[in-house]
Design an enzyme around this catalytic site. Structure first.
Site, PDB file in Angstrom:
ATOM      1  N   HIS A  74     113.087  20.775  66.771  1.00 14.68           N
ATOM      2  CA  HIS A  74     112.911  22.169  67.182  1.00 14.68           C
ATOM      3  C   HIS A  74     111.711  22.315  68.128  1.00 14.68           C
ATOM      4  O   HIS A  74     110.628  21.797  67.860  1.00 14.68           O
ATOM      5  CB  HIS A  74     112.717  23.036  65.939  1.00 14.68           C
ATOM      6  CG  HIS A  74     112.731  24.504  66.200  1.00 14.68           C
ATOM      7  ND1 HIS A  74     113.818  25.152  66.752  1.00 14.68           N
ATOM      8  CD2 HIS A  74     111.790  25.463  65.992  1.00 14.68           C
ATOM      9  CE1 HIS A  74     113.543  26.447  66.850  1.00 14.68           C
ATOM     10  NE2 HIS A  74     112.322  26.648  66.406  1.00 14.68           N
TER      11      HIS A  74
ATOM     12  N   SER B  25     113.407  29.653  70.400  1.00 15.90           N
ATOM     13  CA  SER B  25     113.397  30.106  69.008  1.00 15.90           C
ATOM     14  C   SER B  25     113.472  31.637  68.968  1.00 15.90           C
ATOM     15  O   SER B  25     114.428  32.218  69.482  1.00 15.90           O
ATOM     16  CB  SER B  25     112.159  29.556  68.292  1.00 15.90           C
ATOM     17  OG  SER B  25     112.309  29.622  66.902  1.00 15.90           O
TER      18      SER B  25
ATOM     19  N   ASP C 127     117.338  19.687  64.970  1.00 17.34           N
ATOM     20  CA  ASP C 127     116.828  21.029  64.679  1.00 17.34           C
ATOM     21  C   ASP C 127     117.657  21.687  63.582  1.00 17.34           C
ATOM     22  O   ASP C 127     118.891  21.751  63.663  1.00 17.34           O
ATOM     23  CB  ASP C 127     116.866  21.859  65.962  1.00 17.34           C
ATOM     24  CG  ASP C 127     116.250  23.237  65.804  1.00 17.34           C
ATOM     25  OD1 ASP C 127     115.664  23.527  64.735  1.00 17.34           O
ATOM     26  OD2 ASP C 127     116.353  24.028  66.766  1.00 17.34           O
TER      27      ASP C 127
END
Length: 311
Positions: free
Chosen positions: A285, A155, A254
């Site tokens: 995610h 991320s 995601d």
């Protein structure tokens, strides 16, 4: 005091600028070797502070002279939350050090909104300078092969890995060779909405992403800030030709999958020598943090280890 920004269960930002973070289960330092690895916490720069956690796989006595690759990892959390001490990160990275037979250095950089970008980039790049020095005096790094260093993160940490890779490429003093970048579900954005962001039902995800960008980029900037929109950063054709190999991992469920694909395609268009895109279908995610012992996570660790071994 009123709340002006909130990620429920993780973060509250108040009108006076104060911040409250809700820390999930963490793993405290230990001198024991468990599950095939040992770990310890380190002070990378106490004055800031920047800390980290080193994971070292157990090696047979006859293998102690063999150099090991190094993975420098940057955690996610929208630049505002997260820590290498979180239970999910700890188990994922410790197990990965065994699966890949590499030394893992996971960095706890300073967080926004108290420390806005580019501070996270500065802190994480400094961890490479620290590594160059520390390898000379820390027995835990005696087997570290500084000619086989890889950058990774999930991320926002994937975003950081990209930026640190650029800085390392431009440095003439850094005594490490970055062989590859492994970006997991990277967090990027732009003022222009993507197709996915304009779709029906996307407003909640868009609002959360926008909030984290608003809290992390410099005051007065927008989502075309170079740290958010990778297309706005000035990088020469020669620099792109020297850019290390990159693998981008995306998850089928995601919301950021589209941005990860856009990033991989952008690198290919710029002539980066090798760009791989790997999708975990049916996964969400940062599933590897929430489910560090799942079958999908084990496959991700295997894929990452194979990528590193190819360099």
């Amino acid at each position: 005091m009123s709340i002006v920004a909130e990620a429920p269960g993780f973060l509250q930002v108040f009108a006076d600028g104060s911040v409250k973070r809700f820390v999930p289960e963490i793993v405290h330092p230990s001198s024991e070797s468990l599950n095939g690895y040992k770990f310890k916490d380190v002070n990378i720069d106490p004055s800031k502070p920047i800390t980290g956690r080193i994971f070292l796989p157990d090696t047979p006595p006859l293998a102690t002279s063999i150099d090991l690759p190094v993975l420098v990892y940057f955690h996610g959390g929208g630049f505002c939350i997260g820590s290498t001490t979180w239970l999910g990160y700890h188990h994922f990275l410790g197990d990965f050090s065994v699966a890949s037979q590499c030394i893992v250095i996971s960095v706890d950089y300073r967080l926004a909104p108290e420390n806005r970008l580019p501070i996270a980039y500065d802190d994480c790049y400094f961890s490479l300078e620290w590594l160059c020095y520390q390898v000379k005096c820390d027995p835990w790094l005696a087997q570290a092969d500084l000619h086989r260093v890889f950058l990774s993160g999930d991320s926002a940490g994937g975003n950081i890995a990209h930026q640190v890779g650029i800085r390392a490429l431009r440095s003439k003093a850094l005594d490490v060779k970055i062989k590859g970048l492994l970006l997991i579900h990277p967090y990027f954005g732009s003022e222009k909405r993507s197709q996915n962001e304009m779709a029906d039902g996307a407003s909640e995800d868009v609002a959360m992403n926008d909030m984290f960008w608003r809290l992390s980029i410099p005051v007065g900037s927008n989502r075309d800030y170079f740290g958010c929109n990778f297309e706005t950063q000035v990088i020469s054709k020669k620099e792109w030709s020297l850019f290390p190999a990159v693998v981008v991992y995306v998850a089928g469920l995601d919301f950021l999958k589209e941005r990860g694909i856009m990033y991989a395609e952008f690198l290919q268009d710029k002539g980066v020598k090798e760009v791989r895109l790997v999708e975990a279908k049916g996964e969400s995610h940062v599933y590897h943090v929430f489910y560090p012992e799942s079958q999908a996570t084990r496959l991700l660790q295997q894929q990452m280890a194979e990528f590193m071994k190819s360099y």
